[in-house]
Design an enzyme around this catalytic site. Structure first.
Site, PDB file in Angstrom:
ATOM      1  N   GLU A 128       0.949   3.833   1.872  1.00  0.00           N
ATOM      2  CA  GLU A 128       1.438   4.264   3.185  1.00  0.00           C
ATOM      3  C   GLU A 128       2.606   3.414   3.679  1.00  0.00           C
ATOM      4  OE1 GLU A 128      -3.159   4.389   3.645  1.00  0.00           O
ATOM      5  OE2 GLU A 128      -1.696   3.513   2.272  1.00  0.00           O
ATOM      6  N   CYS A 148      -2.308  -0.220   7.457  1.00  0.00           N
ATOM      7  CA  CYS A 148      -1.531   1.014   7.331  1.00  0.00           C
ATOM      8  C   CYS A 148      -1.640   1.884   8.579  1.00  0.00           C
ATOM      9  CB  CYS A 148      -1.987   1.782   6.096  1.00  0.00           C
ATOM     10  SG  CYS A 148      -1.652   0.888   4.559  1.00  0.00           S
ATOM     11  N   CYS A 182      -6.237   1.912   5.862  1.00  0.00           N
ATOM     12  CA  CYS A 182      -6.837   0.666   6.327  1.00  0.00           C
ATOM     13  C   CYS A 182      -6.201   0.290   7.664  1.00  0.00           C
ATOM     14  CB  CYS A 182      -6.619  -0.438   5.299  1.00  0.00           C
ATOM     15  SG  CYS A 182      -4.882  -0.919   5.129  1.00  0.00           S
ATOM     16  N   HIS A 242       0.854  -1.186   0.000  1.00  0.00           N
ATOM     17  CA  HIS A 242       0.000   0.000   0.000  1.00  0.00           C
ATOM     18  C   HIS A 242       0.889   1.234   0.000  1.00  0.00           C
ATOM     19  CE1 HIS A 242      -4.010  -1.810   1.656  1.00  0.00           C
ATOM     20  NE2 HIS A 242      -3.473  -2.556   0.726  1.00  0.00           N
TER      21      HIS A 242
END
Length: 238
Positions: A144, A175, A172, A142
């Site tokens: 992040e 993260c 999410c 992801h």
């Protein structure tokens, strides 16, 4: 009703004014706990007595009129309040968020869900990344997570307590947990994620005291631009 001296000291009133708190109604709207902690964040040297003055003002009472049950309630509220912070000016946050949105657009070109992230250290961007889960066949990639890893390499430290993270979509749980573990100072996100958001939409890990959180949170910066970007991506996919 404007704030006055007494009960508040002139320096406290001046500091509250910089936080756009000018009236008793403003104290009530902000919450006395948040107002007190923000005063401390601003560098004001104050004692707990200021907290009780703010509580009393918000309750339309004097400090002496506060019942024991009220004091216990507000003590608990102060202990349980999520981390607070003074955030940068709006134009500065929008500048960094536009960089995150540009990264999100780069992800969309690759067929990735358009999410971009930027790490800022002392006002300077030190990492800018976007989703690469599909391309790298790696669910952990992801935006992040990659941004935290890149920033750690730049600073030579996995602890990012002097850093802010700007992300185009609400983080999410994976993260959010990573940012809490990294002790990121502030997280700013654009669009909410109603299905998996862990910064308030489904759950808010940033306010969970069991996680020993250190990270202050702010959502909704350039939210319309972020939503339009996501909607265009999924419309095209359909």
């Amino acid at each position: 009703m404007k704030l006055t001296t007494p009960p508040l000291a002139p320096k406290v009133i001046q500091a509250l004014a910089k936080l756009n708190v000018h009236t008793v109604q403003d104290v009530q709207a902000m919450n006395p706990c948040r107002a007190f902690l923000l005063l401390k964040q601003a560098g004001l040297s104050i004692t707990k007595s200021v907290f009780w003055q703010l509580v009393a003002l918000g309750s339309l009472k004097t400090v002496q009129q506060l019942a024991e049950s009220e004091r216990e309630y507000w003590e608990r509220q102060l202990r349980e309040i999520p981390p607070v912070a003074l955030f940068p000016p709006q134009d500065e946050m929008e500048h960094f968020m536009r960089v995150a949105l540009f990264q999100a657009a780069e992800a969309a070109k690759l067929g990735e869900v358009p999410v971009g992230a930027v790490v800022v250290h002392r006002g300077k961007i030190i990492a800018r990344t976007h989703n690469r889960c599909v391309l790298d066949c790696n669910i952990s990639h992801h935006a992040e997570i990659q941004a935290l890893a890149a920033a750690g390499q730049v600073l030579g430290n996995y602890r990012l307590n002097e850093c802010d993270v700007y992300v185009s979509l609400e983080p999410c749980a994976m993260c959010a947990s990573a940012m809490i573990q990294a002790r990121v100072a502030r997280v700013v996100f654009a669009a909410p994620e109603p299905k998996t958001g862990a910064a308030g939409s489904v759950i808010n890990l940033f306010e969970n005291k069991q996680l020993n959180s250190h990270t202050a949170l702010l959502g909704g910066v350039l939210v319309d631009e972020a939503k339009q970007q996501l909607q265009a991506f999924f419309r095209q996919r359909r």
